[in-house]
Design an enzyme around this catalytic site. Structure first.
Site, short mmCIF file in Angstrom:
data_model
loop_
_atom_site.label_atom_id
_atom_site.label_comp_id
_atom_site.label_asym_id
_atom_site.label_seq_id
_atom_site.Cartn_x
_atom_site.Cartn_y
_atom_site.Cartn_z
N PRO A 232 7.35 -1.86 -2.88
CG PRO A 232 6.22 -1.16 -4.75
CD PRO A 232 6.12 -1.64 -3.27
CG ASP A 407 3.81 1.26 -0.73
OD1 ASP A 407 4.12 1.00 -1.93
OD2 ASP A 407 3.13 0.45 -0.09
CG HIS A 408 6.66 3.89 -7.25
ND1 HIS A 408 5.82 4.75 -7.50
CD2 HIS A 408 7.88 4.39 -7.71
CE1 HIS A 408 6.15 5.59 -8.47
NE2 HIS A 408 7.46 5.35 -8.50
NE ARG A 409 2.55 -1.69 -2.14
CZ ARG A 409 2.23 -2.66 -1.30
NH1 ARG A 409 1.92 -3.64 -1.54
NH2 ARG A 409 2.64 -2.21 0.09
CB VAL A 410 0.73 4.47 -1.64
CG1 VAL A 410 -0.26 5.67 -0.97
CG2 VAL A 410 0.03 3.22 -1.07
#
Length: 435
Positions: A232, A407-410
Site C-alpha cells: 500500500p 509502504d504504509h504497513r511500515v
C-alpha cells in the site's frame, strides 16, 4: 567419471541465465578455479568459475541461449573426487523447480554410500519443497527444515537458507523474514482471488519491432508488479532550497584538484542526506515481515542506476559509517561497473532504502515505486531556477522537488513527514553533512 556443469544461481532473484560467452571449448582441460563462461543474470553479467577438473566432452547450451537454474550447460569428463560440483557460485546450483524428482546432490560426500535425506513433510503432511543438498545440510546441522523459509525458485529451500537458519540470522540481501513477509502478503491477497484478467496482447504489424524480454527486464516487470499489487503506497513531497548546497558544492569542487581529486555531484549530497536522515528517523529504515517489522541496524544505500536494458540498484553497505568523499567515489565506481555489467552478486545485497534521481533528465518531480522488501524510496527531481517569495518579495530562487514513496504497513504519514523534513533540513544546510 562424468560431471555436469550446471547453470548456477548467481543472484537472489535469478530463475534463469543467458550464456553470453564460453571461455572453454570441447576438448579443453579444466582446472579448479578456471573461468569457463560468462553468464548474464537479471542483475549483471558474471564470470562462472569451475569447481571441478577434467576435460569438456560436450557443450549443451550455446552462446546466446537461455537456461534455467540447474540446467546442464556442459559435461566434464574427469576424476571429480575431492572436488564439489558447485559451478560459478559458492553455493551449489539448485535443480529447477519443474523437475518431478530431484536428482541426488553431486557434492562429494564424506562416505561414498551416504545418501541425501528423504524429502521432509510438514505437520499437515504436505511435502516441503527443498533440495537434496539442503536436506542433507539440515540433517548435519540439526536444523528442522520445516521451520526454514525457502528463497529458491518457487519458495524452494536451498543450502544457503539452511545455513542462515542454523546461525539464527537472515540473509543480508533482503532478510529472510522480510522476504517471507512479502510472500505472506501476496498469499493473503490471493485468499479469495477474482478471475485473473487476461493480458491485452498488442497486434503487431509487419513493420513493428518485437523485442524479446531480457532476464533483467522480466525481473523488473515481475518485481514492480508485485510491489504495486501487494504494497500500500503513499507519497509525500517537499520543495528544497538548493542555493546553499550548490554554493558549497562549487567551493568544494574548485579545490578538488588540489586535495583528493574527486568532484562531487548533487546526487552525492542527496545520498549522504538520505543516509543521515534514515539514522535520525530509523523507523523508515525497515521492512514488513508478515507478523512483524524488521528494523535494520545498518543503512544499506541502494542507488538506482540506469543501464542499457533497465535499472539496477547496487548497494553502498554500512553507509552510515562512510564520509561524503567515500560515498561519492563508491557511487562512481558502481555506476561504471553497472554499465559494463561487471557488478558481482553480493553488491546487490543488503539494501534497506533507495534513492532514484531523474534530475539529470530535467524531470521536476515523480513518484517512484517502492523497492521491495524496503519500505521507502526517495525520488529526486531537477534543481530548477524559479521565482520564489522571500521576506514578502519575489526573488530568483533555485528549488528542487524531493519525494518519498512509502509502504504504509511500515511507515505512517507522520513518520514519513518527519523523515522528509530531516532530509530537507540536511539539503538546505549541507555543512551539517560534513561534520
Amino acid at each position: 567419471m562424468a560431471t555436469n556443469i550446471e547453470m548456477p544461481k548467481l543472484s537472489d532473484t535469478m530463475t534463469e541465465g543467458t550464456l553470453i560467452k564460453w571461455h572453454k571449448q570441447v576438448g579443453d582441460e579444466i582446472e579448479i578455479g578456471d573461468i569457463i563462461a560468462e553468464v548474464e543474470t537479471d542483475k549483471a553479467t558474471m564470470e562462472m568459475e569451475a569447481f571441478d577438473e577434467g576435460t569438456i566432452t560436450e557443450i549443451r547450451v550455446q552462446e546466446g541461449e537461455k537456461a534455467a537454474i540447474g540446467s546442464v550447460l556442459a559435461v566434464l569428463d574427469g576424476d571429480a573426487a575431492g572436488s564439489s560440483s558447485d559451478t560459478g557460485s559458492s553455493a551449489p546450483a539448485e535443480k529447477a523447480p519443474e523437475a518431478a524428482t530431484p536428482e541426488p546432490a553431486k557434492q562429494q560426500e564424506s562416505s561414498p554410500a551416504a545418501a541425501a535425506p528423504a524429502p521432509a513433510a510438514s505437520a499437515d503432511g504436505e511435502r516441503i519443497r527443498s533440495s537434496p543438498l539442503a536436506r542433507k545440510v539440515a540433517d548435519e546441522l540439526g536444523v528442522d527444515i520445516a521451520s526454514v523459509s525457502g528463497t529458491g525458485p518457487g519458495g524452494r529451500i536451498v543450502r544457503a537458507d539452511v545455513e542462515a537458519a542454523s546461525k539464527g540470522g537472515a540473509k543480508p540481501s533482503t532478510a529472510a523474514s522480510a522476504a517471507a513477509g512479502l510472500a505472506a502478503a501476496a498469499k493473503s491477497k490471493a485468499t479469495a482471488p477474482a478471475p485473473a484478467p487476461q493480458a491485452i496482447q498488442p497486434t503487431a504489424k509487419e513493420e513493428d519491432e518485437t523485442i524479446e524480454l531480457s532476464s533483467m527486464r522480466r525481473i523488473i516487470a515481475d518485481r514492480l508488479l508485485l510491489s504495486k499489487q501487494t504494497i500500500p503506497h503513499f507519497y509525500l513531497h517537499a520543495e528544497v532550497d538548493m542555493a546553499p548546497l550548490m554554493a558549497l558544492r562549487k567551493d568544494i569542487n574548485a579545490q578538488a584538484e588540489q586535495t583528493h581529486g574527486n568532484k562531487y555531484s548533487v546526487n552525492d549530497f542527496v545520498l549522504k542526506a538520505t543516509i543521515n536522515a534514515a539514522q535520525a528517523v530509523p523507523e523508515v529504515n525497515a521492512s514488513f515481515a508478515g507478523d512483524s517489522i524488521v528494523r535494520f541496524a545498518s543503512v544499506g544505500m541502494s542507488v538506482a542506476i540506469s543501464v542499457d536494458d533497465g535499472l539496477v540498484t547496487p548497494v553502498i553497505k554500512q553507509a552510515e559509517s562512510k564520509s561524503l568523499l567515500q560515498i561519492s567515489k563508491e557511487v562512481k565506481d558502481l555506476a561504471v561497473r553497472a554499465r559494463e555489467k561487471k557488478l558481482k552478486p553480493n553488491e546487490f545485497d543488503g539494501g534497506t532504502i533507495t534513492v532514484s534521481n531523474l534530475g539529470a533528465w530535467g524531470v521536476e518531480s515523480f513518484d517512484a515505486i517502492v523497492n521491495p522488501p524496503q519500505a521507502l524510496i526517495v525520488s529526486v527531481g531537477a534543481a530548477i531556477q524559479k521565482p520564489v517569495v522571500k521576506d514578502g518579495a519575489i526573488v530568483p530562487g533555485l528549488r528542487m522537488n524531493v519525494g518519498v514513496s512509502c509502504d504504509h504497513r511500515v511507515v505512517d504519514g507522520a513518520v514519513a513527514a518527519q523523515f522528509l523534513a530531516e532530509l530537507k533540513k540536511l539539503l538546505e544546510q549541507p555543512a551539517l553533512m560534513l561534520i
